[in-house]
Design a protein around this motif. Structure first.
Motif, short mmCIF file in Angstrom:
data_model
loop_
_atom_site.label_atom_id
_atom_site.label_comp_id
_atom_site.label_asym_id
_atom_site.label_seq_id
_atom_site.Cartn_x
_atom_site.Cartn_y
_atom_site.Cartn_z
N ILE A 95 0.78 -1.14 0.01
CA ILE A 95 -0.10 0.07 0.19
C ILE A 95 0.91 1.29 0.00
CG2 ILE A 95 -1.45 1.43 1.17
CD1 ILE A 95 -2.58 -1.12 2.79
N ALA A 96 0.64 2.49 -0.79
CA ALA A 96 1.40 3.41 -0.89
C ALA A 96 0.40 4.63 -0.87
CB ALA A 96 2.36 3.29 -2.13
N ASP A 97 0.83 5.77 -0.46
CA ASP A 97 0.09 6.86 -0.54
C ASP A 97 1.03 8.03 -0.49
OD1 ASP A 97 0.32 8.39 2.22
OD2 ASP A 97 -0.33 6.55 2.86
N THR A 98 0.42 9.37 -1.08
CA THR A 98 1.02 10.43 -0.96
C THR A 98 0.11 11.72 -1.28
OG1 THR A 98 2.80 11.79 -2.54
CG2 THR A 98 1.75 10.13 -3.64
N GLY A 99 0.24 12.62 -0.44
CA GLY A 99 -0.92 13.67 -0.70
C GLY A 99 -0.56 14.73 0.13
N VAL A 100 -1.70 15.70 0.32
CA VAL A 100 -1.61 16.77 0.99
C VAL A 100 -2.48 16.66 2.28
CG1 VAL A 100 -1.83 19.23 0.89
CG2 VAL A 100 -1.14 18.11 -1.18
N GLY A 113 -6.26 17.74 1.98
CA GLY A 113 -7.03 16.62 2.12
C GLY A 113 -7.07 15.83 0.64
N THR A 114 -6.22 16.01 -0.41
CA THR A 114 -6.27 15.10 -1.46
C THR A 114 -4.84 14.09 -1.12
OG1 THR A 114 -6.76 16.70 -2.77
CG2 THR A 114 -5.57 14.84 -3.91
N THR A 133 -7.39 8.23 -6.39
CA THR A 133 -7.41 9.68 -5.76
C THR A 133 -8.57 10.01 -4.83
OG1 THR A 133 -5.89 10.15 -7.51
CG2 THR A 133 -6.85 11.97 -6.04
N ARG A 134 -8.32 10.16 -3.71
CA ARG A 134 -9.37 10.54 -2.85
C ARG A 134 -9.29 11.86 -2.08
NH1 ARG A 134 -12.01 7.74 -5.56
NH2 ARG A 134 -13.01 5.88 -5.31
N LYS A 135 -10.48 12.68 -2.03
CA LYS A 135 -10.16 13.82 -0.98
C LYS A 135 -10.88 13.75 0.41
CE LYS A 135 -10.29 18.81 -0.96
NZ LYS A 135 -10.85 18.73 0.71
N ARG A 140 -5.57 18.30 9.73
CA ARG A 140 -4.63 17.31 9.33
C ARG A 140 -4.53 16.12 9.81
NH1 ARG A 140 0.21 17.95 7.20
NH2 ARG A 140 2.03 16.95 8.03
N ASN A 141 -4.71 15.99 10.88
CA ASN A 141 -4.62 14.57 11.52
C ASN A 141 -5.98 13.92 11.21
OD1 ASN A 141 -2.13 14.54 12.85
ND2 ASN A 141 -2.89 15.49 14.65
N ALA A 142 -7.11 14.33 11.02
CA ALA A 142 -8.44 13.71 10.41
C ALA A 142 -8.09 13.09 9.16
CB ALA A 142 -9.70 14.57 10.77
N ILE A 143 -7.46 13.75 8.37
CA ILE A 143 -7.25 13.51 6.95
C ILE A 143 -6.30 12.23 6.95
CG2 ILE A 143 -6.14 14.26 4.95
CD1 ILE A 143 -7.13 17.21 5.46
N ARG A 144 -5.34 12.42 7.68
CA ARG A 144 -4.49 11.29 7.77
C ARG A 144 -4.76 10.07 8.21
NH1 ARG A 144 -0.61 12.19 11.66
NH2 ARG A 144 0.70 10.52 10.88
#
Length: 167
Positions: A95-100, A113-114, A133-135, A140-144
């Motif tokens: 599993i990989a992720d990269t985002g903002v 949130g992306t 891709t999801r938003k 910050r912590n809720a998004i993570r």
């Protein structure tokens, strides 16, 4: 532990899946959530936290050209992260992720949130990769947190797709 996570962990074990994570936006949260559970050593191989472009390139083999062309927050980068994590480990699923995560928008105006995700499955000497891709909303912590839960929750669906495509 919630019921959804229990079913994913049972799925990993029942299908002899050994997992590696390559995390950027979630910064190890996926691996941490999985490692909180007893018996995690039977299906969690290792985890990479690669925040910087240099770490993605050096540790996971992400190509600089991919980052330059598509941006750090892209499915293309997430896919290369997942494939690189498989190559660098003894796992058969990544599993990989990269985002903002925020609070502000990312480079190129990518909204906070992306998150771009990739799931890679080693199957009979080849690798099959899925990406999305999801938003997500929140701080910050809720998004993570939401991103980590989403990534874990999609393992079985993409694995089933990989198995189905193979038949």
């Amino acid at each position: 532990m919630n019921q959804g996570l229990q079913s994913v962990l049972r799925y990993l074990q029942d299908n002899s899946l050994k997992l590696v994570t390559a995390e950027s936006c979630t910064a190890g949260l996926i691996a941490s959530m999985l490692a909180d559970e007893p018996g995690s050593g039977s299906w969690l191989e290792c985890a990479f936290v690669t925040y910087s472009p240099q770490a993605k390139i050096a540790l996971l083999g992400v190509r600089k050209e991919t980052i330059d062309r598509y941006n750090l927050t892209s499915e293309e980068v997430a896919r290369e992260m997942a494939e690189g994590a498989l190559k660098a480990s003894r796992a058969n699923v990544a599993i990989a992720d990269t985002g903002v995560a925020g609070p502000g928008d990312g480079e190129g105006g990518i909204p906070a949130g992306t998150i771009c995700f990739a799931w890679a499955f080693e199957r009979d000497g080849g690798v099959q990769v899925f990406s999305e891709t999801r938003k997500f909303d929140g701080d910050r912590n809720a998004i993570r947190q939401a991103g980590a839960e989403y990534a874990i929750g999609r393992i079985w669906q993409h694995h089933n797709e990989a198995v189905r495509d193979e038949q």
